[in-house]
Design a protein around this motif. Structure first.
Motif, PDB file in Angstrom:
ATOM      1  N   LEU A   1       6.736   4.675   4.277  1.00  0.00           N
ATOM      2  CA  LEU A   1       7.188   2.843   3.200  1.00  0.00           C
ATOM      3  C   LEU A   1       8.856   2.974   3.769  1.00  0.00           C
ATOM      4  O   LEU A   1       8.220   1.127   3.536  1.00  0.00           O
ATOM      5  CB  LEU A   1       7.315   3.650   1.223  1.00  0.00           C
ATOM      6  N   TRP A   2       9.554   3.653   3.892  1.00  0.00           N
ATOM      7  CA  TRP A   2      11.038   3.094   4.316  1.00  0.00           C
ATOM      8  C   TRP A   2      10.838   2.165   6.273  1.00  0.00           C
ATOM      9  O   TRP A   2      10.822   1.578   6.878  1.00  0.00           O
ATOM     10  CB  TRP A   2      11.553   4.001   4.995  1.00  0.00           C
ATOM     11  N   PHE A   3       9.561   3.254   7.057  1.00  0.00           N
ATOM     12  CA  PHE A   3       8.924   2.388   8.411  1.00  0.00           C
ATOM     13  C   PHE A   3       8.665   1.357   7.870  1.00  0.00           C
ATOM     14  O   PHE A   3       8.618  -0.129   9.218  1.00  0.00           O
ATOM     15  CB  PHE A   3       8.476   3.534   8.724  1.00  0.00           C
ATOM     16  N   HIS A   4       7.410   0.402   7.352  1.00  0.00           N
ATOM     17  CA  HIS A   4       6.291  -0.341   6.797  1.00  0.00           C
ATOM     18  C   HIS A   4       7.920  -1.400   6.883  1.00  0.00           C
ATOM     19  O   HIS A   4       7.728  -2.569   6.666  1.00  0.00           O
ATOM     20  CB  HIS A   4       5.470  -0.163   6.377  1.00  0.00           C
ATOM     21  N   LEU A   5       9.011  -0.918   5.987  1.00  0.00           N
ATOM     22  CA  LEU A   5       9.782  -1.828   5.268  1.00  0.00           C
ATOM     23  C   LEU A   5      11.016  -2.317   6.770  1.00  0.00           C
ATOM     24  O   LEU A   5      11.044  -3.251   6.726  1.00  0.00           O
ATOM     25  CB  LEU A   5      10.551  -1.392   3.909  1.00  0.00           C
TER      26      LEU A   5
ATOM     27  N   GLU B   1       0.844  -0.869   0.352  1.00  0.00           N
ATOM     28  CA  GLU B   1      -0.413  -0.082   0.102  1.00  0.00           C
ATOM     29  C   GLU B   1       0.728   1.304  -0.071  1.00  0.00           C
ATOM     30  O   GLU B   1       0.580   2.368  -0.896  1.00  0.00           O
ATOM     31  CB  GLU B   1      -1.070   0.387   1.121  1.00  0.00           C
ATOM     32  N   GLU B   2       1.892   1.463   0.628  1.00  0.00           N
ATOM     33  CA  GLU B   2       2.782   2.648   1.083  1.00  0.00           C
ATOM     34  C   GLU B   2       3.569   2.752  -0.728  1.00  0.00           C
ATOM     35  O   GLU B   2       3.404   3.800  -0.888  1.00  0.00           O
ATOM     36  CB  GLU B   2       3.746   2.206   2.290  1.00  0.00           C
ATOM     37  N   SER B   3       3.705   1.132  -0.937  1.00  0.00           N
ATOM     38  CA  SER B   3       4.755   1.641  -2.115  1.00  0.00           C
ATOM     39  C   SER B   3       4.143   2.143  -2.935  1.00  0.00           C
ATOM     40  O   SER B   3       4.735   3.734  -4.719  1.00  0.00           O
ATOM     41  CB  SER B   3       5.325   0.375  -2.286  1.00  0.00           C
ATOM     42  N   PHE B   4       2.848   1.771  -3.167  1.00  0.00           N
ATOM     43  CA  PHE B   4       1.885   2.366  -4.630  1.00  0.00           C
ATOM     44  C   PHE B   4       1.308   4.163  -4.037  1.00  0.00           C
ATOM     45  O   PHE B   4       1.324   4.807  -4.820  1.00  0.00           O
ATOM     46  CB  PHE B   4       0.900   1.865  -4.541  1.00  0.00           C
ATOM     47  N   GLU B   5       1.555   4.524  -2.707  1.00  0.00           N
ATOM     48  CA  GLU B   5       1.174   5.635  -2.135  1.00  0.00           C
ATOM     49  C   GLU B   5       2.166   6.836  -2.725  1.00  0.00           C
ATOM     50  O   GLU B   5       2.000   8.066  -2.944  1.00  0.00           O
ATOM     51  CB  GLU B   5       0.959   5.843  -1.283  1.00  0.00           C
ATOM     52  N   THR B   6       3.293   5.984  -2.769  1.00  0.00           N
ATOM     53  CA  THR B   6       5.362   6.300  -3.154  1.00  0.00           C
ATOM     54  C   THR B   6       4.586   7.009  -4.240  1.00  0.00           C
ATOM     55  O   THR B   6       5.988   8.302  -4.659  1.00  0.00           O
ATOM     56  CB  THR B   6       5.740   5.474  -2.880  1.00  0.00           C
ATOM     57  N   VAL B   7       4.289   5.781  -5.012  1.00  0.00           N
ATOM     58  CA  VAL B   7       4.854   5.953  -6.935  1.00  0.00           C
ATOM     59  C   VAL B   7       3.136   6.590  -7.186  1.00  0.00           C
ATOM     60  O   VAL B   7       3.887   7.975  -7.870  1.00  0.00           O
ATOM     61  CB  VAL B   7       3.972   4.313  -7.490  1.00  0.00           C
ATOM     62  N   LEU B   8       2.328   6.986  -6.564  1.00  0.00           N
ATOM     63  CA  LEU B   8       1.866   7.675  -6.837  1.00  0.00           C
ATOM     64  C   LEU B   8       1.971   9.691  -6.155  1.00  0.00           C
ATOM     65  O   LEU B   8       1.703  10.291  -7.463  1.00  0.00           O
ATOM     66  CB  LEU B   8      -0.063   7.710  -6.157  1.00  0.00           C
ATOM     67  N   ALA B   9       2.454   9.651  -5.486  1.00  0.00           N
ATOM     68  CA  ALA B   9       3.072  10.909  -5.211  1.00  0.00           C
ATOM     69  C   ALA B   9       4.274  10.729  -5.806  1.00  0.00           C
ATOM     70  O   ALA B   9       4.581  12.529  -6.372  1.00  0.00           O
ATOM     71  CB  ALA B   9       3.398  10.654  -3.471  1.00  0.00           C
ATOM     72  N   ALA B  10       4.730  10.340  -6.144  1.00  0.00           N
ATOM     73  CA  ALA B  10       6.582  10.657  -6.835  1.00  0.00           C
ATOM     74  C   ALA B  10       5.169  11.285  -8.706  1.00  0.00           C
ATOM     75  O   ALA B  10       6.017  12.121  -9.233  1.00  0.00           O
ATOM     76  CB  ALA B  10       6.878   9.797  -7.343  1.00  0.00           C
ATOM     77  N   LYS B  11       4.614  10.955  -9.119  1.00  0.00           N
ATOM     78  CA  LYS B  11       4.063  10.852 -10.635  1.00  0.00           C
ATOM     79  C   LYS B  11       3.403  12.045 -10.352  1.00  0.00           C
ATOM     80  O   LYS B  11       3.542  12.597 -11.421  1.00  0.00           O
ATOM     81  CB  LYS B  11       2.395   9.845 -10.513  1.00  0.00           C
TER      82      LYS B  11
ATOM     83  N   ALA C   1       4.299  15.976   0.014  1.00  0.00           N
ATOM     84  CA  ALA C   1       3.589  14.715   0.069  1.00  0.00           C
ATOM     85  C   ALA C   1       4.411  13.475  -0.506  1.00  0.00           C
ATOM     86  O   ALA C   1       4.154  12.151   0.380  1.00  0.00           O
ATOM     87  CB  ALA C   1       2.725  14.376  -0.957  1.00  0.00           C
ATOM     88  N   LEU C   2       5.308  13.456  -0.747  1.00  0.00           N
ATOM     89  CA  LEU C   2       6.269  12.725  -1.086  1.00  0.00           C
ATOM     90  C   LEU C   2       7.853  12.143  -0.345  1.00  0.00           C
ATOM     91  O   LEU C   2       7.380  11.087  -0.102  1.00  0.00           O
ATOM     92  CB  LEU C   2       7.630  12.674  -2.336  1.00  0.00           C
ATOM     93  N   ILE C   3       7.528  13.313  -0.045  1.00  0.00           N
ATOM     94  CA  ILE C   3       8.532  12.942   1.538  1.00  0.00           C
ATOM     95  C   ILE C   3       8.087  12.276   2.342  1.00  0.00           C
ATOM     96  O   ILE C   3       8.508  11.199   3.283  1.00  0.00           O
ATOM     97  CB  ILE C   3       8.990  13.785   2.148  1.00  0.00           C
ATOM     98  N   TYR C   4       6.375  12.397   2.569  1.00  0.00           N
ATOM     99  CA  TYR C   4       5.417  11.661   3.771  1.00  0.00           C
ATOM    100  C   TYR C   4       5.853  10.234   3.650  1.00  0.00           C
ATOM    101  O   TYR C   4       5.791   9.735   3.815  1.00  0.00           O
ATOM    102  CB  TYR C   4       4.606  12.881   3.986  1.00  0.00           C
ATOM    103  N   GLU C   5       4.747  10.183   2.403  1.00  0.00           N
ATOM    104  CA  GLU C   5       4.508   8.372   1.498  1.00  0.00           C
ATOM    105  C   GLU C   5       6.374   7.558   1.715  1.00  0.00           C
ATOM    106  O   GLU C   5       5.617   6.752   1.934  1.00  0.00           O
ATOM    107  CB  GLU C   5       4.695   8.883   0.523  1.00  0.00           C
ATOM    108  N   THR C   6       7.311   8.175   1.272  1.00  0.00           N
ATOM    109  CA  THR C   6       8.828   7.718   1.315  1.00  0.00           C
ATOM    110  C   THR C   6       8.506   7.119   2.955  1.00  0.00           C
ATOM    111  O   THR C   6       8.994   6.461   2.878  1.00  0.00           O
ATOM    112  CB  THR C   6       9.364   8.805   0.767  1.00  0.00           C
TER     113      THR C   6
END
Ligand SMILES: N=c1c2ncn([C@@H]3O[C@H](COP(=O)(O)OP(=O)(O)OP(=O)(O)O)[C@@H](O)[C@H]3O)c2ncn1[C@@H]1O[C@H](COP(=O)(O)O)[C@@H](O)[C@H]1O
Length: 109
Positions: A70-74, A41-51, A62-67
């Motif tokens: 993602l790092w946290f959940h990894l 889910e967080e990977s997808f949200e990161t990709v959307l934010a980057a796009k 928003a991209l920094i927040y989502e990244t």
């Protein structure tokens, strides 16, 4: 101690915490499939934010927040599987200076 190590230590401590009082403990209690679902889910949200940044040149926060999510959940995933962030850092360090293109070409030799 760097931030990843510090966070990894907190994640380890949460293995014995009450799931009703800790988000990390609640993820452990739900199990690896739930953790992997969050990583996806967080990977997808990161990709959307980057796009969005690419399309509009806006939304870097928003991209920094989502990244960070993602790092946290990894890190939670690695912790659940008994792998420390240092082991990932060591792998990146091993690759330092090794061209990705050369490494890929050497695989087919
Ligand atoms: N870095 C983080 C961190 N980043 C994100 N999150 C949480 O991750 C969740 C992800 O957001 P979502 O909107 O996807 O979550 P959600 O809607 O509740 O998820 P679902 O129930 O829908 O799956 C949110 O609840 C965030 O608060 C974090 N939770 C904790 N940490 C660190 O982990 C430590 C331990 O946290 P606790 O275990 O909660 O004490 C904290 O001190 C922080 O250092």
């Amino acid at each position: 101690m760097d931030l990843f190590e510090q966070l990894a230590q907190t994640l380890e401590e949460r293995k014995s915490a009450d799931p009703s009082a800790s988000y990390v403990a609640s993820l452990y209690a739900k199990g690896l499939d739930k953790i992997l679902e969050k990583v996806g889910e967080e990977s997808f949200e990161t990709v959307l934010a980057a796009k969005n940044v690419k399309a509009n040149g806006e939304g870097k926060e928003a991209l920094i927040y989502e990244t960070a999510d993602l790092w946290f959940h990894l890190l939670v995933m690695l912790s659940q599987l008994g792998i420390s962030p240092d082991e990932v850092m060591n792998e990146l360090a091993r690759r330092e200076g090794l061209s990705g293109l050369e490494e890929k070409a050497s695989r087919s030799k």
